[in-house]
Design an enzyme around this catalytic site. Structure first.
Site, PDB file in Angstrom:
ATOM      1  CE  LYS A 244      -7.801   4.744  -9.855  1.00  0.00           C
ATOM      2  NZ  LYS A 244      -8.094   5.259  -8.512  1.00  0.00           N
ATOM      3  CB  THR A 277      -6.693  -4.048  -2.741  1.00  0.00           C
ATOM      4  OG1 THR A 277      -7.986  -4.655  -2.608  1.00  0.00           O
ATOM      5  CG2 THR A 277      -5.695  -5.061  -3.242  1.00  0.00           C
ATOM      6  N   GLY A 279      -8.465   1.063  -0.208  1.00  0.00           N
ATOM      7  CA  GLY A 279      -7.817   2.381  -0.084  1.00  0.00           C
ATOM      8  C   GLY A 279      -6.711   2.627  -1.090  1.00  0.00           C
ATOM      9  CB  THR A 280      -5.237   0.692  -3.955  1.00  0.00           C
ATOM     10  OG1 THR A 280      -6.512   0.237  -4.362  1.00  0.00           O
ATOM     11  CG2 THR A 280      -4.495  -0.425  -3.291  1.00  0.00           C
ATOM     12  N   GLY A 281      -6.937   3.407  -4.255  1.00  0.00           N
ATOM     13  CA  GLY A 281      -7.244   4.557  -5.111  1.00  0.00           C
ATOM     14  C   GLY A 281      -6.931   5.870  -4.401  1.00  0.00           C
ATOM     15  CB  CYS A 282      -7.778   7.100  -0.981  1.00  0.00           C
ATOM     16  SG  CYS A 282      -9.500   6.635  -0.988  1.00  0.00           S
TER      17      CYS A 282
END
Ligand SMILES: Cc1ncc(COP(=O)(O)OP(=O)(O)O)c(N)n1
Ligand SMILES: Cc1ncsc1CCOP(=O)(O)O
Ligand SMILES: [Mg+2]
Length: 565
Positions: A244, A277, A279-282
């Site tokens: 990412k 933003t 928590g975008t990865g989870c």
């Protein structure tokens, strides 16, 4: 082995553990035509399962064909975030938003908010193992998604359980550092990832820092570096890699690199400028897991997940939760529309039914009025609620007209409902719908629109009024009170019929049908408290000056109401 009661009827109930059930030889189960209708309702601490068995000609423990649905299921193994932007909480919301069941194994409890991570309490390893066993030994899990794995011991436990209970796919989000910069997994965990998890994983979704850490600190600063990193990570045994590029410096676009071992894909989208933003990865990893659980291919799952996150970020740009530098976003895309509505304290106020203006495209056309001009005049003249009843316009035009009418109505604090068309109401975020006895059932409309929207139902009888109340309607429209040319073949119930329905109704009522300045008074004078007003079409819209006619009707209703009190 447990003894099976004599089979005297087609249906009987016994109580035994699932293990015991499975220990009954399948041949015997088949010879008796047995299968499980329902399992898993634990009745005591000895893990006995109450099992309903029926004659079905099938000996495998399966649930009844008619009453069961296989729900795609993701198990997330991650940490809890008290601020609920990331971790387990984000995973649950992402799976819910994607229509997938999500069970949880909590590896750590963090004290966390929009400022950063204030504390981490790692869950004892044996208790992580116990949670995993509880879920995996009982439920059918399609996909496991991992987030914060704070110790090498926990990585090993996960590895063991996945060998014992294989699942369709493993999605690894190698959470090491939080977006606020706090370290969530130490270097020892890296070894666990490399040795145990990567060779098992179907996809890994590192950001630039995580990819670099997994690759012994290799520098990743450009898209070309990301491509090389994806290949190197693939060489470590993982089937698919998504690097990412959210943190890529000097990039106007959000660029992610996806590598499936054969092809490299550069997935680009415009970068959304927002503070929200966290928590975008989870969320991205959970969405990938959810789509895989539903049966998508890996590339499809990644694309859908990326699109979902971008949409949610864009949608949540203006929401404000917490005072720190990085806020959470809204997975279910509801908070913003509630914020729109926050001008109206009460979702539905029955007194809104006082002067209900119902549009008619034919009448507006005849008088050369646009829908929005007619609505504006009605609202300015004193209409307290508006319904767009547009039977003969294109859906596209309906949605556009509804959006502009909504702006007018919101500016005046007047609710706007849509006649018949739940889809149009959803598309323009109207305040609700009005539906009749042959339109979509009110309970289905409620399920689609949610608890906040206003639903009105046309009723001519006490029975219909009772049904509308049961189905979750907010008000009923009763008529035609007088004969009307506006609605063809409409039965006239008269003032008596209206009174009968009002007396039976638990909901507020608005009278409709042939009501105008000259005959509105007797309607308001029927003297039943839940009759809240009149709904009219021709009385105001079949005229050159909608504003004047609405004012006149408003005056008559005000006088009649004062006289009744
Ligand atoms: C306020 C109000 N009451 C009744 C109706 C009639 O609705 P319905 O029976 O669905 O008929 P159509 O309006 O769809 O022809 C209404 N529209 N509004
Ligand atoms: C939609 C509807 N439902 C029952 S009567 C009616 C028509 C009302 O129109 P008007 O006010 O012109 O009589
Ligand atoms: Mg209708």
């Amino acid at each position: 082995m447990v003894s099976i009661p004599e089979l005297h009827s087609n249906f009987f109930i016994i109580s035994l553990s699932l293990n015991h059930y499975q220990s009954v030889p399948q041949g015997f189960r088949q010879s008796k035509g047995l299968s499980l209708l329902l399992v898993n309702s634990r009745i005591n601490r000895n893990k006995h399962t109450r099992i309903f068995m029926e004659m079905q000609g099938n000996g495998s423990p399966t649930t009844s064909n008619q009453s069961t649905i296989n729900i795609p299921h993701v198990l997330t193994v991650a940490g809890s975030d008290s601020g609920a932007g990331a971790g387990i909480q984000a995973d649950l919301k992402a799976c819910a938003a994607r229509g997938v069941y999500c069970s949880t194994v909590i590896t750590a409890v963090t004290a966390q908010n929009t400022v950063g991570v204030q504390g981490v309490n790692v869950v004892p390893e044996d208790f992580v193992a116990e949670q995993m066993k509880s879920v995996l030994s009982d439920m059918h899990v399609d996909v496991v998604k991992t987030g914060m794995l704070p110790s090498i011991g926990i990585v090993k436990i996960l590895h063991q359980h996945l060998r014992e209970y294989p699942v369709r796919a493993l999605v690894v989000d190698p959470v090491m550092v939080s977006t606020s910069g706090d370290v969530l997994a130490g270097p020892s965990v890296l070894a666990g990832f490399r040795e145990d998890l990567l060779p098992m994983a179907d996809i890994i979704t590192p950001n630039l820092k995580e990819a670099s850490a997994l690759l012994d600190g290799v520098k990743i600063k450009t898209v070309s570096d990301m491509r090389s990193a994806a290949k190197l990570l693939h060489d470590m045994g993982v089937r698919n890699v998504l690097v990412k590029g959210g943190d890529l410096p000097d990039s106007l676009d959000a660029v992610d690199i996806f590598f499936d071992g054969e092809h490299l894909y550069e997935l680009r989208s415009s970068r959304i400028k927002t503070r929200n933003t966290h928590g975008t990865g989870c969320t991205l990893a959970s969405c990938i897991a959810a789509e895989l659980a539903k049966g998508a291919s890996m590339l499809e799952a990644v694309k859908v997940a990326k699109c979902f996150v971008e949409t949610a970020l864009d949608y949540s740009k203006e929401i404000f939760i917490g005072n720190g530098p990085q806020g959470p976003f809204d997975h279910l895309m509801k908070l913003k529309s509630n914020a729109h509505n926050s001008g109206r304290q009460v979702r539905f106020n029955p007194s809104d039914l006082f002067l209900y203006a119902v549009t008619d495209s034919g009448m507006n056309r005849r008088w050369g009025h646009s829908i929005s001009d007619a609505v504006k005049a009605a609202v300015q003249g004193g209409a307290t609620i508006v319904q767009l009843r547009e039977k003969d316009i294109d859906t596209r035009d309906f949605v556009e007209a509804a959006k502009s009418c909504l702006q007018i109505c919101r500016a005046h604090g007047v609710p706007l409902l849509i006649n018949d068309r739940i889809d149009v109401a959803l598309a323009c975020d109207a305040d609700g719908v009005h539906i009749g006895q042959s339109d979509m059932p009110a309970h289905t409309a409620r399920a689609l629109l949610g608890p906040e929207k206003i639903i009105g139902v046309s009723c001519k009888t006490p029975e219909q009024a009772e049904q509308a109340w049961i189905a979750g309607a907010d008000y009923i429209g009763c008529g035609g009170v007088y004969p009307t040319n506006t609605k063809a073949n409409n039965l006239t119930v008269g003032l008596d019929g209206l009174k009968t329905v009002c007396l039976a109704s638990k909901l507020p009522v608005v009278a409709i049908g042939g009501i105008k300045v000259s005959n509105a008074r007797p309607v308001m004078e029927i003297g039943v408290p839940n009759l809240k007003g009149v709904a009219v079409v021709s009385a105001i819209f079949d005229s050159e000056c909608v504003l004047t006619e609405t004012r006149k009707l408003h005056a008559v209703l005000t006088e009649a109401t004062a006289a009744v009190k």
